[in-house]
Design an enzyme around this catalytic site. Structure first.
Site, mmCIF file in Angstrom:
data_model
loop_
_atom_site.group_PDB
_atom_site.id
_atom_site.type_symbol
_atom_site.label_atom_id
_atom_site.label_comp_id
_atom_site.label_asym_id
_atom_site.label_seq_id
_atom_site.Cartn_x
_atom_site.Cartn_y
_atom_site.Cartn_z
ATOM 1 N N ARG A 41 -6.166 4.002 -7.767
ATOM 2 C CA ARG A 41 -7.628 3.969 -7.603
ATOM 3 C C ARG A 41 -8.130 2.539 -7.452
ATOM 4 O O ARG A 41 -9.164 2.169 -7.973
ATOM 5 C CB ARG A 41 -8.314 4.640 -8.789
ATOM 6 C CG ARG A 41 -8.045 6.126 -8.913
ATOM 7 C CD ARG A 41 -8.708 6.896 -7.792
ATOM 8 N NE ARG A 41 -8.561 8.329 -7.936
ATOM 9 C CZ ARG A 41 -9.015 9.200 -7.037
ATOM 10 N NH1 ARG A 41 -9.627 8.771 -5.955
ATOM 11 N NH2 ARG A 41 -8.839 10.497 -7.214
ATOM 12 N N THR B 181 -2.651 1.218 -4.660
ATOM 13 C CA THR B 181 -3.123 2.338 -3.850
ATOM 14 C C THR B 181 -4.484 2.811 -4.349
ATOM 15 O O THR B 181 -4.827 2.647 -5.525
ATOM 16 C CB THR B 181 -2.112 3.505 -3.897
ATOM 17 O OG1 THR B 181 -2.638 4.611 -3.181
ATOM 18 C CG2 THR B 181 -1.835 3.927 -5.328
ATOM 19 N N GLU C 256 -3.624 20.930 0.037
ATOM 20 C CA GLU C 256 -4.269 22.213 0.297
ATOM 21 C C GLU C 256 -4.063 22.659 1.735
ATOM 22 O O GLU C 256 -3.870 23.850 2.007
ATOM 23 C CB GLU C 256 -5.754 22.120 -0.026
ATOM 24 C CG GLU C 256 -6.063 21.990 -1.504
ATOM 25 C CD GLU C 256 -7.543 22.087 -1.798
ATOM 26 O OE1 GLU C 256 -8.344 21.801 -0.891
ATOM 27 O OE2 GLU C 256 -7.902 22.483 -2.929
ATOM 28 N N ASP D 29 0.861 -1.181 0.000
ATOM 29 C CA ASP D 29 0.000 0.000 0.000
ATOM 30 C C ASP D 29 0.902 1.238 0.000
ATOM 31 O O ASP D 29 2.110 1.146 0.245
ATOM 32 C CB ASP D 29 -0.895 -0.040 1.236
ATOM 33 C CG ASP D 29 -1.796 1.171 1.340
ATOM 34 O OD1 ASP D 29 -2.332 1.593 0.308
ATOM 35 O OD2 ASP D 29 -1.960 1.696 2.460
ATOM 36 N N LYS D 30 0.320 2.390 -0.287
ATOM 37 C CA LYS D 30 1.098 3.639 -0.272
ATOM 38 C C LYS D 30 0.851 4.441 1.001
ATOM 39 O O LYS D 30 1.768 4.672 1.791
ATOM 40 C CB LYS D 30 0.749 4.501 -1.494
ATOM 41 C CG LYS D 30 1.508 5.838 -1.520
ATOM 42 C CD LYS D 30 1.024 6.720 -2.631
ATOM 43 C CE LYS D 30 -0.344 7.316 -2.323
ATOM 44 N NZ LYS D 30 -0.311 8.313 -1.224
ATOM 45 N N ASP E 104 -1.431 -1.049 6.072
ATOM 46 C CA ASP E 104 -1.705 -0.613 7.444
ATOM 47 C C ASP E 104 -3.166 -0.250 7.674
ATOM 48 O O ASP E 104 -3.520 0.147 8.775
ATOM 49 C CB ASP E 104 -0.832 0.600 7.794
ATOM 50 C CG ASP E 104 -1.254 1.842 7.032
ATOM 51 O OD1 ASP E 104 -1.662 1.711 5.862
ATOM 52 O OD2 ASP E 104 -1.183 2.943 7.604
#
Length: 884
Positions: free
Chosen positions: A810, A727, A549, A466-467, A836
């Site tokens: 995605r 991811t 942001e 996973d990222k 995780d």
């Protein structure tokens, strides 16, 4: 009697004392506002007409539902055998009987066994292998005197020892899962009672139709529809990284009719029916509707103070509001701020996260399979030797029965050829192996949850990771602001604040502004206005859908332009040097999407009336929107080589007449009949406005990596371990992280597979340069991955396995598990999956070796994994030192 009062009619027969209690007066509800507990609870429930299982027709009154014993019996039998159909549902808010059906309990269960299935399952898993079954038959044979060839203890003891060791390990591992599940199921929540008041209930006792209050940083216990929030804007932010792996916070909107109610107490007395579609695995889709009275209140006054405990419906015609994904709060997401009140629509196994989960499998190591195969070979050898011994010429001619008995006795005598001591030694070695890993100072905090597959660590050839939270910390830090002629650094905040102060003072005095100060002020003003961030506690902190942001808005606040207020209508900034407030009205807003790769906002400055259109997005699309620039392409490349994530910020001034024309065209586009035509019309209208925009600045932020990620991936690459990144995040983000983490060499090429039809996907896959040196990294998004797996599965796996690295963006949790399963079946190689979050559990369970990281996203992945680590860098030792 009103036709909807059939409930009370049956209860009041023969006794006037059974009349319904009078409702609370309007003022009495003030004590229940804000979810404060109360010692007195009202029992004045709103009465409803009983409705069918389909969405009700507005204003219709239906008789009570008839009992259907056959249907109930069928549902009971289906439930007992594990066949549970998913159905749409109709909920009556605040009714004594919220729904006509009982739905599954809201419990989390990651256990492999239950009290009844523990011994049968463990024994089956052991004796389904020939090795153990062989010695079981040999041990049983010693109970028959004609076949007895030795002491019974010598055959029973080794087999019993192996079984006891296995059962103790399985019991201990499952006990830890049970304790973790019990902790989650015991989390306490505020349940709002019908009529007023609240009570604390554990997560496991939450039922469909309950009104539950969720507080800041609290996990959502079930799939819910957001009815009301304490935020004035009627919106909340959710952290969904446990569900979809995306770092961006998701904006959710309360149902307008419920948000407009004066208090929470009014919500506890509202007469409404909620229709929800059948549960689905799709985390991006929800269909429902909420039907309420026109005023949202019972008849008979503001709070139903008319006789008989309040009417069944409000005066006026009922209204129906459509519900979509923006109104949902899925299970295992986390509320970022404020307090939200929602109604539970799906519980337990029918929640989105559980429908995307997979059952806990029983994993078998490759070494055990090899030993099982060798045992079969040795058994054939034993049978052959026994046959030879029986067929040797004897001194006399025994009968066939004696020969057959001798044959079986020889098999038993030669049974030592199949060494049961090897099985005993192997089990002891696995236990010792697990203890050494547990005590390894280089992997502090490591936990071995499945010691039976520890030897698989040395054979890993594919690592799927996973990222978010695994390779990265999910922390964005502002680094640079490039203005073309100058580059402002994050560590020079005082100098930047001085430029902002100089520019604002010159503007107030009507004096000319220095060029650098003007550039810096315009750029920071755009950063402080063009976003989807809301302030918390007057600008002391911020919440938003994107970490990028948040980093930019925080930097603008640190240099003197602080965001202090934000709602759906206006934005307020405060200048630090004179505490003046700058108020802007929001005229239009166009959120970021993966297709447009940019976001825009049209604002009117309240003081001057000037209208400005700000746009912020990826350099690949913004380069065509801004005026020609000599420095943009070069600086984007320089910042990318530093591993920074970049955004281009631009603006355009709009006259009043031009805006009125744009607004009319936009309104016409939004009236299109079909959703596709509406989306295309809006996009074309906005595109006509995004021309000849003024380039303001180029921002650069850094997504902090976990400790020693680059060194870890480099060591794994040298050990011939191929790494895939799966991811749920955006394609652009994944590319930057892949380069920062050295998954792809700096300056390495990517081969994107972005297709919308099977033919496009086939062309892209055939165009990949296989077998060449320095082959590019294969990059696939979620929609294209679905096309590849559905129509060109074999070709996709051939191309992906030939690539030096693969990135799938995605990805849904189900797709992650599917990819791991396909790699296992296609290559036959040993796979490992590490993550995780709860969205990583499917791939952790599908891999030969599942590794969970216990971090910010909780312990779900850690508890479902075979090995639990505290840092990604521990992979430098786990497969390479103990494994090899």
């Amino acid at each position: 009697m009103h036709p909807t009062d059939w409930r009370q009619e049956g209860r009041s027969t023969g006794s006037s004392s059974s009349a319904p209690p009078a409702p609370l007066p309007s003022a009495a509800l003030d004590d229940h506002d804000g979810l404060r507990p109360t010692t007195e609870m009202s029992h004045a429930y709103t009465r409803y007409e009983e409705l069918s299982t389909q969405p009700p027709e507005v204003g219709a009154h239906a008789p009570p539902p008839r009992r259907q014993p056959c249907a109930r019996l069928w549902r009971l039998l289906s439930w007992c055998v594990g066949v549970r159909g998913h159905e749409s549902r109709l909920l009556r808010l605040n009714a004594r009987r919220v729904t006509d059906r009982r739905y599954c309990r809201n419990v989390i269960n990651n256990q492999k066994y239950s009290v009844l299935t523990f011994f049968p399952k463990v024994l089956y898993e052991q004796f389904k292998f020939f090795f153990n079954l062989y010695f079981l038959i040999v041990a049983i044979s010693q109970f028959f005197p004609p076949l007895k060839v030795g002491f019974l203890f010598t055959y029973i003891a080794p087999l019993s020892f192996v079984l006891v060791i296995t059962m103790v390990k399985e019991f201990y591992d499952d006990l830890k899962r049970f304790l973790s599940d019990r902790k989650l199921n015991g989390e306490m929540y505020d349940k709002l009672c019908a009529g007023g008041g609240s009570e604390r209930v554990p997560s496991a006792k939450i039922r469909v139709g309950d009104l539950i209050a969720i507080h800041t940083n609290q996990r959502v216990p079930a799939d819910m529809v957001l009815l009301r929030t304490t935020e004035a804007s009627g919106t909340v932010f959710l952290r969904t990284d446990q569900l979809d792996g995306e770092t961006d916070w998701k904006l959710r909107v309360a149902v307008p009719s419920c948000q407009k109610l004066p208090s929470d107490g009014h919500l506890q007395r509202i007469a409404a029916t909620l229709y929800a579609g059948a549960p689905s695995k799709d985390i991006y889709e929800f269909v429902g509707e909420l039907t309420t009275a026109a005023t949202g209140e019972p008849a008979g006054g503001p709070m139903g103070s008319g006789g008989g405990g309040g009417g069944a419906a409000a005066s006026g015609s009922p209204t129906t509001e459509p519900l979509g994904l923006e109104n949902t709060m899925w299970c295992n997401t986390v509320l970022a701020s404020g307090t939200a009140i929602g109604v539970v629509v799906y519980t337990g196994d029918e929640t989105v996260c559980m429908m995307n989960a997979t059952s806990t499998p029983t994993k078998v190591s490759g070494l055990d399979l090899q030993i099982n195969f060798l045992a079969k070979f040795l058994f054939i050898l034993t049978v052959s030797l026994s046959a030879v011994m029986v067929l040797l010429p004897p001194d006399h001619s025994p009968s066939v029965m004696l020969k057959l008995l001798a044959f079986f006795r020889f098999i038993l005598l030669f049974s030592s050829i199949v060494p049961i001591s090897l099985r005993v030694s192997l089990e002891m070695a696995k236990v010792t192996y697990a203890l050494h890993m547990f005590r390894d100072d280089g992997m502090k905090g490591a936990i071995v949850r499945s010691s039976s597959i520890a030897e698989e660590l040395g054979g890993i050839e594919y690592l799927l990771t996973d990222k978010t939270g695994t390779l990265t910390r999910n922390e964005m830090v502002f680094r640079k602001l490039h203005l073309g002629s100058h580059c402002l650094m994050a560590h020079a905040r005082d100098e930047v604040a001085g430029l902002v102060r100089e520019a604002s003072r010159a503007q107030l005095a009507g004096a000319p502004v220095a060029p650098l100060a003007a550039l810096a002020y315009d750029a920071l003003l755009a950063i402080a206005l063009c976003h989807n961030v809301s302030p918390v506690a007057g600008g002391d902190s911020f919440q938003g859908a994107s970490p990028d942001e948040l980093a930019l808005v925080s930097f603008a606040a640190s240099v003197g332009l602080t965001l202090v207020a934000r709602d759906l209508q206006h934005i307020v900034l405060r200048r630090a040097h004179d505490s003046a407030e700058l108020v802007y009205d929001i005229l239009q807003e166009f959120p970021f999407t993966s297709e447009t790769k940019r976001m825009g906002i049209v604002l009117r400055e309240r003081a001057s009336g000037a209208i400005v259109f700000f746009v912020k997005g990826a350099d690949t699309v913004m380069a065509e929107k801004v005026t020609a620039s000599y420095w943009l392409e070069e600086e984007v490349g320089n910042l990318a080589r530093e591993g920074l994530r970049t955004l281009v910020v631009a603006r355009r001034a709009i006259s009043e007449g031009a805006y009125r024309q744009f607004e009319a065209e936009l309104h016409a586009a939004r009236l299109a009949k079909s959703a596709a035509a509406r989306e295309q019309g809006v996009r074309e209208t906005v595109d006509r406005l995004e021309v000849e925009m003024e380039l303001l600045c180029l921002t650069a932020v850094e997504d902090l990596l976990q400790n020693n990620v680059q060194q870890t991936l480099e060591k794994l690459r040298n050990a011939n371990v191929r790494t895939w990144m799966l991811t749920g995040d955006k394609l652009e983000t994944a590319m930057v992280i892949a380069q920062n983490a050295s998954l792809v060499p700096r300056g390495g090429a990517f081969y994107p597979v972005v297709a919308r039809t099977p033919v496009e996907a086939l062309q892209k896959l055939r165009g990949y340069p296989q077998g060449v040196s320095n082959a590019p990294c294969l990059l696939v998004d979620g929609a294209s991955l679905e096309l590849c797996l559905s129509h060109h599965q074999v070709l996709y796996l051939e191309v992906a396995c030939a690539a030096p690295a693969v990135i799938c963006c995605r990805c849904s949790p189900t797709q992650k598990g599917q990819i791991v399963r396909l790699i296992r079946t296609h290559t036959g190689k040993c796979t490992a999956a590490i993550g995780d979050g709860g969205n990583d559990i499917p791939m952790i369970r599908e891999a030969h070796v599942g590794i969970g990281i216990e971090g910010k996203e909780g312990k779900q992945a850690s508890m479902a994994a075979d090995f639990s680590l505290t840092e990604f860098s521990h992979l430098q030792r786990l497969p390479l030192l103990p494994g090899r």
